[in-house]
Design an enzyme around this catalytic site. Structure first.
Site, PDB file in Angstrom:
ATOM      1  N   HIS A   1       0.858  -1.184   0.000  1.00  0.00           N
ATOM      2  CA  HIS A   1       0.000   0.000   0.000  1.00  0.00           C
ATOM      3  C   HIS A   1       0.894   1.234   0.000  1.00  0.00           C
ATOM      4  O   HIS A   1       1.771   1.392   0.851  1.00  0.00           O
ATOM      5  CB  HIS A   1      -0.923  -0.006   1.226  1.00  0.00           C
ATOM      6  CG  HIS A   1      -1.894   1.134   1.248  1.00  0.00           C
ATOM      7  ND1 HIS A   1      -3.061   1.125   0.496  1.00  0.00           N
ATOM      8  CD2 HIS A   1      -1.880   2.326   1.907  1.00  0.00           C
ATOM      9  CE1 HIS A   1      -3.724   2.251   0.710  1.00  0.00           C
ATOM     10  NE2 HIS A   1      -3.028   3.007   1.551  1.00  0.00           N
TER      11      HIS A   1
ATOM     12  N   MET B   1       0.724  11.824  -0.910  1.00  0.00           N
ATOM     13  CA  MET B   1       0.089  12.993  -0.286  1.00  0.00           C
ATOM     14  C   MET B   1       0.695  14.272  -0.833  1.00  0.00           C
ATOM     15  O   MET B   1       1.918  14.361  -0.974  1.00  0.00           O
ATOM     16  CB  MET B   1       0.317  12.963   1.223  1.00  0.00           C
ATOM     17  CG  MET B   1      -0.157  11.689   1.886  1.00  0.00           C
ATOM     18  SD  MET B   1       0.247  11.736   3.629  1.00  0.00           S
ATOM     19  CE  MET B   1      -0.399  10.131   4.132  1.00  0.00           C
TER      20      MET B   1
ATOM     21  N   ASP C   1      -8.494   1.328   5.707  1.00  0.00           N
ATOM     22  CA  ASP C   1      -7.188   1.979   5.837  1.00  0.00           C
ATOM     23  C   ASP C   1      -7.175   2.952   7.018  1.00  0.00           C
ATOM     24  O   ASP C   1      -7.901   3.947   7.007  1.00  0.00           O
ATOM     25  CB  ASP C   1      -6.896   2.719   4.522  1.00  0.00           C
ATOM     26  CG  ASP C   1      -5.509   3.338   4.484  1.00  0.00           C
ATOM     27  OD1 ASP C   1      -4.708   3.083   5.396  1.00  0.00           O
ATOM     28  OD2 ASP C   1      -5.246   4.091   3.521  1.00  0.00           O
TER      29      ASP C   1
HETATM   30  C1  DX5 Z   1      -3.297   7.570   6.081  1.00  0.00           C
HETATM   31  C2  DX5 Z   1      -2.860   6.554   5.070  1.00  0.00           C
HETATM   32  C3  DX5 Z   1      -2.682   5.195   5.585  1.00  0.00           C
HETATM   33  C4  DX5 Z   1      -1.648   5.068   6.666  1.00  0.00           C
HETATM   34  C5  DX5 Z   1      -2.142   3.994   7.585  1.00  0.00           C
HETATM   35  O1  DX5 Z   1      -3.632   8.745   5.444  1.00  0.00           O
HETATM   36  O2  DX5 Z   1      -3.814   6.462   4.013  1.00  0.00           O
HETATM   37  O3  DX5 Z   1      -2.442   4.250   4.561  1.00  0.00           O
HETATM   38  O4  DX5 Z   1      -0.370   4.727   6.202  1.00  0.00           O
HETATM   39  O5  DX5 Z   1      -1.292   3.912   8.648  1.00  0.00           O
HETATM   40  P1  DX5 Z   1      -1.705   3.220  10.013  1.00  0.00           P
HETATM   41  O6  DX5 Z   1      -2.013   1.785   9.695  1.00  0.00           O
HETATM   42  O7  DX5 Z   1      -0.508   3.412  10.856  1.00  0.00           O
HETATM   43  O8  DX5 Z   1      -2.929   3.949  10.535  1.00  0.00           O
HETATM   44 ZN    ZN Z   2      -3.558   4.781   2.556  1.00  0.00          ZN
END
Ligand code: DX5
Ligand code: ZN
Length: 218
Positions: A33, A37, A175
């Protein structure tokens, strides 16, 4: 279908990316994944196509690219060329969502829509049969390591109902804040793919954590 695990590289050690990619390659994980951003749609900046291109040189599993950027259509081709097997775009970032989904599919890769925690599942009613994937954000996007939002169970069930009712083939991906405690209930609610960043990479043994997440059942 057995659920899939997609570790998020956002929580990997960026100075040792190759090492962390190898951990995922050798583990029971199913996808990578990858969180993109832009500092505009979300209040954080991560990385873009050049880094993904390098990840792709080592990654031996499909790359699930989650675009947290405004006007994402400008970059679909670039991300495909960088190695994306799946591209997901935010409902909240696409004025012409149907057009965006068609544009991704024209590149012959899988297309999905992401919903922020405040966006109800029913906004997808008229596009659900076109989607390969729906990603439900279980935290507000932008950062790893946040606390899981409990309303996600209800949203997962709502989405599962919509998918069953329409005969859509879309997978349900969750997610944000996924861990060993909430994962069984998410799977029971209908989740097909679990993203996990902090839970995997902060674990003393990431390989074992992936194995534990993968071994969970309803
Ligand atoms: C957040 C991301 C996620 C993030 C999840 O904006 O889209 O994919 O990496 O991380 P965890 O599992 O640590 O919440
Ligand atoms: Zn994500």
């Amino acid at each position: 279908m057995n659920h899939l695990i997609a570790p998020s590289l956002l929580s990997a050690d960026f100075a040792n990316l190759e090492r962390d990619i190898e951990i995922i390659n050798k583990s029971e994980a199913d996808w990578f994944h990858i969180d993109v951003m832009d500092g505009v749609f979300v209040p954080n900046i991560s990385f873009g196509q050049p880094v993904i291109r390098h990840i792709n040189k080592h990654a031996k599993k499909p790359m699930d690219v989650h675009l947290m950027i405004i006007d994402p259509d400008r970059y679909f081709k670039d991300f495909k060329e960088a190695g994306a097997d799946i591209i997901t775009v935010h409902y909240e970032a696409c004025t012409h969502l149907h057009r965006s989904i068609q544009a991704i599919k024209l590149l012959d890769i899988k297309a999905g829509v992401v919903l922020n925690p405040h966006t109800p599942v029913n906004v997808l009613e008229d596009i659900i049969t076109e989607l390969d994937l729906v990603l439900l954000m279980s935290v507000n996007p932008g950062f790893g390591g946040q606390k899981f939002i409990e309303n996600t169970y209800k949203k997962t069930r709502d989405l599962k109902t919509l998918i069953t009712k329409t005969g859509s083939k879309a997978l349900i991906e969750i997610d944000g804040g996924v861990n060993l405690e909430n994962a069984p209930k998410l799977i029971e609610s209908g989740a097909d793919v679990l993203v996990a960043g902090n839970t995997v990479f902060s674990a003393p043994n990431p390989t074992l954590m992936i194995k534990s997440l993968k071994g969970l059942s309803k």
